[in-house]
Design an enzyme around this catalytic site. Structure first.
Site, mmCIF file in Angstrom:
data_model
loop_
_atom_site.group_PDB
_atom_site.id
_atom_site.type_symbol
_atom_site.label_atom_id
_atom_site.label_comp_id
_atom_site.label_asym_id
_atom_site.label_seq_id
_atom_site.Cartn_x
_atom_site.Cartn_y
_atom_site.Cartn_z
ATOM 1 N N ASP A 163 -37.059 -24.702 5.267
ATOM 2 C CA ASP A 163 -36.165 -23.862 6.064
ATOM 3 C C ASP A 163 -34.714 -24.026 5.617
ATOM 4 O O ASP A 163 -33.953 -23.058 5.589
ATOM 5 C CB ASP A 163 -36.292 -24.204 7.547
ATOM 6 C CG ASP A 163 -37.685 -23.942 8.088
ATOM 7 O OD1 ASP A 163 -38.401 -23.080 7.531
ATOM 8 O OD2 ASP A 163 -38.063 -24.604 9.076
ATOM 9 N N ASP A 212 -42.756 -28.760 11.109
ATOM 10 C CA ASP A 212 -41.317 -28.905 11.333
ATOM 11 C C ASP A 212 -41.065 -30.282 11.942
ATOM 12 O O ASP A 212 -41.854 -30.757 12.763
ATOM 13 C CB ASP A 212 -40.805 -27.824 12.283
ATOM 14 C CG ASP A 212 -40.807 -26.439 11.660
ATOM 15 O OD1 ASP A 212 -40.631 -26.343 10.427
ATOM 16 O OD2 ASP A 212 -40.966 -25.463 12.408
#
Length: 169
Positions: A141, A123
């Protein structure tokens, strides 16, 4: 070309899945192997940074304990969800359903591959305001969240064919 996709919504959905997967993997490759060789914070705006965060859990870091078994279980769940959505997309056979399914499939495959490759999901997008940070996330995401929101909207506004559901006396 859009007439083709109207007739073949599954192809359009799979194309969206491929694009989401490739964009996700390319951005992660660039971040992990080029931008964040030395992890640091890159301040892009007053509310957005690029960071390096490894999510060993699921959404918002839930179930983030360390376990090699968990890595394989979460990856298998992502791949099973992708297969299930592909099957559902084929059965539904509507473009407005196939496109968001494709986005979710591409995102699930991207995050699942991360788990197998790195043992965690990479991330790097970090939004913040007044010292509060939204958990870092990635392109997969975004694809999953956008696809899920569009599926919810579709379920709220899609009219089913009532001739298929006639009451039998």
């Amino acid at each position: 070309m859009s007439a083709f996709f109207q007739k073949k919504p599954v192809v359009a959905g799979l194309l969206v899945a491929l694009i989401a997967f490739l964009l996700d993997q390319w951005t992660k490759f660039e971040i992990v192997y080029n931008v964040m060789l030395r992890p640091h914070v890159i301040e892009v705006t007053s509310f957005f940074n690029i960071v390096m965060a490894w999510n060993r859990g699921v959404s918002f870091g839930m179930f983030g304990w360390d376990s090699q078994t968990k890595v394989y279980v979460l990856a298998a769940m992502a791949f099973a969800a992708a297969i299930g959505l592909a099957y559902w997309m084929q059965r539904e056979n509507r473009l407005r359903f196939a496109l968001p399914c494709g986005a979710i499939i591409g995102g699930a495959l991207g995050n699942g591959l991360d788990r197998l490759h790195w043992g965690a999901v990479a991330d790097f997008l970090d939004f913040h305001y007044a010292g509060y940070h939204w958990p870092a996330f990635n392109v997969a995401d975004i694809a999953i969240t956008t696809g899920a929101a569009l599926l919810i909207l579709d379920s709220l506004f899609h009219k089913t064919d009532s001739s298929k559901n006639e009451d039998r006396d």
